[in-house]
Write a protein that holds these residues in place. Structure first.
Motif, PDB file in Angstrom:
ATOM      1  N   LYS A  76      -9.067  -5.835  -1.842  1.00  0.00           N
ATOM      2  CA  LYS A  76      -9.128  -4.942  -1.207  1.00  0.00           C
ATOM      3  C   LYS A  76      -8.870  -5.132   0.480  1.00  0.00           C
ATOM      4  CE  LYS A  76      -9.774  -1.309  -2.539  1.00  0.00           C
ATOM      5  NZ  LYS A  76      -8.805  -0.426  -2.830  1.00  0.00           N
ATOM      6  N   PRO A 119       0.814  -1.381  -0.015  1.00  0.00           N
ATOM      7  CA  PRO A 119      -0.188   0.013  -0.049  1.00  0.00           C
ATOM      8  C   PRO A 119       0.944   1.393  -0.112  1.00  0.00           C
ATOM      9  CG  PRO A 119      -0.743  -1.616   1.488  1.00  0.00           C
ATOM     10  CD  PRO A 119       0.469  -2.275   0.991  1.00  0.00           C
ATOM     11  N   ALA A 168     -12.405   2.916  -0.109  1.00  0.00           N
ATOM     12  CA  ALA A 168     -11.903   3.138   1.001  1.00  0.00           C
ATOM     13  C   ALA A 168     -12.163   2.198   1.975  1.00  0.00           C
ATOM     14  CB  ALA A 168     -12.044   4.368   1.526  1.00  0.00           C
ATOM     15  N   ARG A 180      -3.127   5.008  -2.547  1.00  0.00           N
ATOM     16  CA  ARG A 180      -3.354   4.979  -1.028  1.00  0.00           C
ATOM     17  C   ARG A 180      -2.276   5.566  -0.505  1.00  0.00           C
ATOM     18  NH1 ARG A 180      -6.848   3.501   1.223  1.00  0.00           N
ATOM     19  NH2 ARG A 180      -5.885   2.519   2.794  1.00  0.00           N
ATOM     20  N   ASN A 181      -1.421   6.200  -0.973  1.00  0.00           N
ATOM     21  CA  ASN A 181      -0.269   6.766  -0.707  1.00  0.00           C
ATOM     22  C   ASN A 181      -0.021   8.314  -1.313  1.00  0.00           C
ATOM     23  OD1 ASN A 181       2.007   7.918   1.071  1.00  0.00           O
ATOM     24  ND2 ASN A 181       3.270   6.426   0.606  1.00  0.00           N
ATOM     25  N   GLU A 217      -5.366  -5.259   0.941  1.00  0.00           N
ATOM     26  CA  GLU A 217      -4.754  -4.097   1.134  1.00  0.00           C
ATOM     27  C   GLU A 217      -4.825  -3.179   2.415  1.00  0.00           C
ATOM     28  OE1 GLU A 217      -5.921  -1.366  -1.873  1.00  0.00           O
ATOM     29  OE2 GLU A 217      -5.521  -2.833  -3.738  1.00  0.00           O
TER      30      GLU A 217
END
Length: 265
Positions: A230, A99, A201, A105-106, A233
């Motif tokens: 997901k 991630p 999310a 995500r970052n 993740e």
């Protein structure tokens, strides 16, 4: 390396320091049109409190005499540990991308485009490979097109994640009578776009923790395989529906015992 010359990314290794986790090194392999391959080593500071910064990197990893395409995640070179590998022997599998290296995500990766651009290339390649239909199952025309409407046709396609079904192409007519002529045939829903999947999310998953995983994937309009990816993740080892259901039952039993105890006293 001259960035203006046409080139393609052939391999990428990302290492973190075993003692200083904010220190990250990457080794990029670029292939030019003339077949020449160039390796570029970069070093970054992945600050937890601030933005990421690219620093001047001395060629440490390139001096260790290893083949970049043969290194896999987990390989230790001196005090550096490889935690991501992409190359000829390591295709871009989305659920194996950490991630911290995913732009969706970052957001801090945007401050180091030298690494972020190559990671985006790998991510897009992984999306194309994951959404590609198996080539060993040929498409077959089911309904013979008539002379009045050559655009009416349906294709038989196969998806490893669900039973075979008929997929209507965008040109197929939405006539309900056609559905009645072929009872028992389920029209396959269009796959969720990779951009929509990336936007999901943890808060979106939490809303459906109290329902089975199949129902949650249906509500999120994604496939079961995508939902499992997901979950990995976000560090969710198992879908918590059964655990929540068990706890709810335990709470109800305790409430009943408490009521009986109060009545007896």
């Amino acid at each position: 390396m001259d960035s203006h010359q046409p080139h393609s990314l052939s391999a990428l290794l990302v290492f973190k320091h075993s003692l200083n986790f904010e220190s990250v090194r990457s080794l990029h392999a670029y292939r030019f049109e003339d077949g020449k391959e160039v390796e570029v080593e970069r070093e970054f500071l992945f600050s937890e409190d601030g933005s990421y910064v690219e620093m001047a990197a001395s060629p440490f990893l390139r001096l260790q005499n290893f083949c970049i395409s043969e290194v896999c995640a987990g390989r230790v070179i001196a005090s550096w540990v490889c935690f991501f590998a992409f190359g000829p022997h390591h295709p871009p599998i989305l659920d194996r991308i950490p991630p911290i290296l995913m732009i969706s995500r970052n957001p801090k990766l945007a401050s180091i485009p030298a690494l972020a651009n190559d990671l985006q290339i790998i991510f897009e390649l992984g999306c194309r490979l994951e959404n590609k239909e198996p080539s060993h199952v040929p498409s077959e025309e089911i309904n013979e097109p008539n002379k009045d409407d050559q655009s009416k046709r349906t294709l038989f396609m196969f998806d490893l994640n669900c039973p075979p079904c008929l997929v209507a192409t965008p040109e197929t007519s939405e006539n309900q009578e056609n559905d009645k002529e072929a009872p028992g045939i389920i029209m396959k829903k269009k796959r969720a776009a990779s951009e929509d999947v990336a936007k999901i999310a943890l808060e979106d998953l939490v809303k459906y923790f109290d329902v089975p995983m199949v129902e949650a994937s249906r509500n999120l309009k994604i496939g079961l395989t995508v939902l499992k990816r997901k979950c990995r993740e976000f560090g969710i080892p198992r879908w918590p529906h059964r655990k929540i259901k068990s706890l709810d039952g335990l709470i109800r039993d305790l409430q009943v015992l408490s009521l009986l105890f109060t009545t007896l006293n």
